[in-house]
Design an enzyme around this catalytic site. Structure first.
Site, PDB file in Angstrom:
ATOM      1  N   GLY A  28     -13.729  -5.208  45.573  1.00 49.93           N
ATOM      2  CA  GLY A  28     -13.660  -6.660  45.546  1.00 49.93           C
ATOM      3  C   GLY A  28     -14.925  -7.221  44.924  1.00 49.93           C
ATOM      4  O   GLY A  28     -15.964  -6.555  44.866  1.00 49.93           O
ATOM      5  N   TYR A  29     -14.833  -8.454  44.467  1.00 51.59           N
ATOM      6  CA  TYR A  29     -15.965  -9.125  43.833  1.00 51.59           C
ATOM      7  C   TYR A  29     -16.578 -10.130  44.802  1.00 51.59           C
ATOM      8  O   TYR A  29     -15.873 -10.934  45.393  1.00 51.59           O
ATOM      9  CB  TYR A  29     -15.519  -9.847  42.557  1.00 51.59           C
ATOM     10  CG  TYR A  29     -15.207  -8.885  41.448  1.00 51.59           C
ATOM     11  CD1 TYR A  29     -16.207  -8.480  40.563  1.00 51.59           C
ATOM     12  CD2 TYR A  29     -13.935  -8.354  41.288  1.00 51.59           C
ATOM     13  CE1 TYR A  29     -15.944  -7.589  39.549  1.00 51.59           C
ATOM     14  CE2 TYR A  29     -13.661  -7.449  40.278  1.00 51.59           C
ATOM     15  CZ  TYR A  29     -14.671  -7.075  39.409  1.00 51.59           C
ATOM     16  OH  TYR A  29     -14.399  -6.174  38.406  1.00 51.59           O
ATOM     17  N   LEU A  30     -17.898 -10.058  44.947  1.00 47.72           N
ATOM     18  CA  LEU A  30     -18.624 -11.069  45.692  1.00 47.72           C
ATOM     19  C   LEU A  30     -19.023 -12.200  44.761  1.00 47.72           C
ATOM     20  O   LEU A  30     -19.256 -13.321  45.189  1.00 47.72           O
ATOM     21  CB  LEU A  30     -19.863 -10.460  46.353  1.00 47.72           C
ATOM     22  CG  LEU A  30     -19.588  -9.307  47.326  1.00 47.72           C
ATOM     23  CD1 LEU A  30     -20.889  -8.755  47.881  1.00 47.72           C
ATOM     24  CD2 LEU A  30     -18.652  -9.736  48.440  1.00 47.72           C
TER      25      LEU A  30
END
Length: 130
Positions: A28-30
């Site tokens: 996932g991307y922060l």
């Protein structure tokens, strides 16, 4: 400073499947801004934080650090942009290089991408598809 130099290609057909066993990745991307991406991912029982800068040509700055698996899972559930990426990665040696073929699931079902990391932008390589 770490540099990543890579070329990416869409994959069609299934002949590559017999060349390697895949490993499941959840990521996932922060932060997914073009200027910098901050990504977290699990690979089996390991977890990583990956920070990448803007791409110039086919090169970008990249830093990767192992982090506690439980922390990564919590961040994926609580902090990561949606949707979470679910894929299987196959590492396939070809002509002296390692090609990484990613087969995506979930919202990206059906997408298959191959990438190869190079030592410099001018490095020549043979494309497995000709």
């Amino acid at each position: 400073m770490a540099k990543e130099i890579e070329r990416k290609f869409l994959v069609s057909g299934d002949s590559w499947r017999e060349l390697a066993n895949g490993v499941r990745y959840t990521q996932g991307y922060l932060n997914s801004q073009k200027e910098r991406t901050v990504r977290i991912r699990t690979i089996d029982d390991k977890a990583f934080l990956i920070i990448k800068g803007i791409t110039v040509g086919i090169t970008r700055t990249e830093y990767e650090y192992e982090i506690p698996h439980a922390d990564c899972v919590a961040m994926l559930m609580q902090l990561a942009e949606q949707p979470i990426i679910d894929k299987k990665r196959y590492k396939i040696p070809f002509d002296g290089l390692i090609w990484e073929v990613d087969e995506f699931f979930g919202v990206n079902e059906g997408l298959i991408v191959a990438e190869v990391e190079l030592s410099d932008e001018n490095q020549s390589f043979k494309n497995p598809n000709g």
